[in-house]
Scaffold this active site. Sequence first.
Site, PDB file in Angstrom:
ATOM      1  N   CYS A 129      11.242  -3.748 -27.099  1.00  0.00           N
ATOM      2  CA  CYS A 129      11.818  -3.901 -25.758  1.00  0.00           C
ATOM      3  C   CYS A 129      10.758  -4.118 -24.684  1.00  0.00           C
ATOM      4  O   CYS A 129      10.913  -4.982 -23.804  1.00  0.00           O
ATOM      5  CB  CYS A 129      12.677  -2.689 -25.419  1.00  0.00           C
ATOM      6  SG  CYS A 129      11.872  -1.098 -25.736  1.00  0.00           S
ATOM      7  N   GLN A 156       8.777   3.740 -19.436  1.00  0.00           N
ATOM      8  CA  GLN A 156       9.902   3.462 -20.313  1.00  0.00           C
ATOM      9  C   GLN A 156      10.939   4.584 -20.292  1.00  0.00           C
ATOM     10  O   GLN A 156      10.605   5.762 -20.433  1.00  0.00           O
ATOM     11  CB  GLN A 156       9.402   3.200 -21.736  1.00  0.00           C
ATOM     12  CG  GLN A 156       8.475   1.991 -21.796  1.00  0.00           C
ATOM     13  CD  GLN A 156       7.975   1.662 -23.189  1.00  0.00           C
ATOM     14  OE1 GLN A 156       6.832   1.235 -23.353  1.00  0.00           O
ATOM     15  NE2 GLN A 156       8.802   1.823 -24.206  1.00  0.00           N
ATOM     16  N   ARG A 235       6.500   7.475 -21.199  1.00  0.00           N
ATOM     17  CA  ARG A 235       7.923   7.819 -21.162  1.00  0.00           C
ATOM     18  C   ARG A 235       8.212   8.534 -19.850  1.00  0.00           C
ATOM     19  O   ARG A 235       7.498   9.483 -19.472  1.00  0.00           O
ATOM     20  CB  ARG A 235       8.291   8.728 -22.337  1.00  0.00           C
ATOM     21  CG  ARG A 235       9.789   8.955 -22.492  1.00  0.00           C
ATOM     22  CD  ARG A 235      10.509   7.717 -22.954  1.00  0.00           C
ATOM     23  NE  ARG A 235      10.192   7.376 -24.333  1.00  0.00           N
ATOM     24  CZ  ARG A 235      10.540   6.228 -24.907  1.00  0.00           C
ATOM     25  NH1 ARG A 235      11.207   5.303 -24.226  1.00  0.00           N
ATOM     26  NH2 ARG A 235      10.207   5.968 -26.166  1.00  0.00           N
ATOM     27  N   HIS A 242      13.227  -0.250 -18.319  1.00  0.00           N
ATOM     28  CA  HIS A 242      11.778  -0.108 -18.438  1.00  0.00           C
ATOM     29  C   HIS A 242      11.105  -0.873 -17.304  1.00  0.00           C
ATOM     30  O   HIS A 242      11.529  -1.988 -16.956  1.00  0.00           O
ATOM     31  CB  HIS A 242      11.280  -0.688 -19.769  1.00  0.00           C
ATOM     32  CG  HIS A 242      11.677   0.104 -20.979  1.00  0.00           C
ATOM     33  ND1 HIS A 242      12.352   1.303 -20.913  1.00  0.00           N
ATOM     34  CD2 HIS A 242      11.476  -0.158 -22.308  1.00  0.00           C
ATOM     35  CE1 HIS A 242      12.539   1.754 -22.155  1.00  0.00           C
ATOM     36  NE2 HIS A 242      12.028   0.878 -23.012  1.00  0.00           N
TER      37      HIS A 242
END
Length: 341
Positions: A129, A156, A235, A242
């Site tokens: 992704c 993300q 993260r 994202h």
Amino acid sequence: MDKYQVAIVGATGMVGGEFIKVLEQRNFPISSMQMFASDRSAGKKLLFAGEEYEVKETGVDSFKNVDIAFFSAGSDISRHFAPLAAKCGAVVIDNSAAFRMDDTVPLVVPEINSGDIRLHKGIIANPNCSTIQMVVALYPLHKVNPIKRIVVTSFQSVSGTGAAAVEELTLQCEQILSGQTPAPHVYPHQIGFNVLPHIDVFLDNGYTKEEWKMLEETRKIMHAESLSVSATCVRVPVYIGHAEAINVEFTNPLSPENARLLLSQAPGVQVMDEPKTNLYPTPRMTAGTDITYVGRIRNDVSHPNGLVMWVVADNIRKGAALNAVQIAEEVIKNNWLRHGG
């Protein structure tokens, strides 16, 4: 118009659910639909185009009457079942990392290298992704002024990990706001009101596997084996979307104005870049959309041939399900269903 027999493996997961939604929204030409998952999810009922479908356990005989199979059930499932599906005559579009760096498997972002699809031997890989949105934003510039080096930091969302991570973020935020101390389960540390510079496992070179994917996959998709890429993947406590802060070194100088013009004409890209009115993309505003958004385009004051930009996309849609469906649409449009095309 011809219609096709379609299967979804991992239909009950977050990306599987998005496959269902995207296929329906784009009026994908389907004659029959089958939905598969693990034995734990077998028997569940899912809706598609107003009809209810029972989820079946994925097995060796699941793909006898399938033209196109979308896989999003993890690398182990893909390694086992994708070759079986391809052997039955299906074209597999796989969202896992299992085949991405296999030299015999095309790794495709349709806006960039759709022609690679014709080389498939039954399996086509959907990229990571974070890689997808980066290359969608950078390739239109690379075609005009070849990129030499990319330094990227990704931010993300937890949906990239799956439904359990989404639930953990909600629970931890509720616990923290009520004065409790949360215990992490999905991640090694608390994700609520926190950021973790750690996605996937650490490699011997100090990078994580997620960061290394961005290097290898970008080179393969863009057909740029000498391209230098250094990534830091983080993260963040966001549900969907994202974001990436990208520093790009080109072969020659490229002005922000020219970059905005090129990107405004590029497929799948929307420029949102007006600092005076605080206009720039954020994950919240891009969730549920199909576009890769680019903003904060500016000169890199540390390098005469550099630009800096901010790129945001919905990781479950363009970063996964939508890109896979776009691949399938290219397969159909170009009559590339036959293995070896």
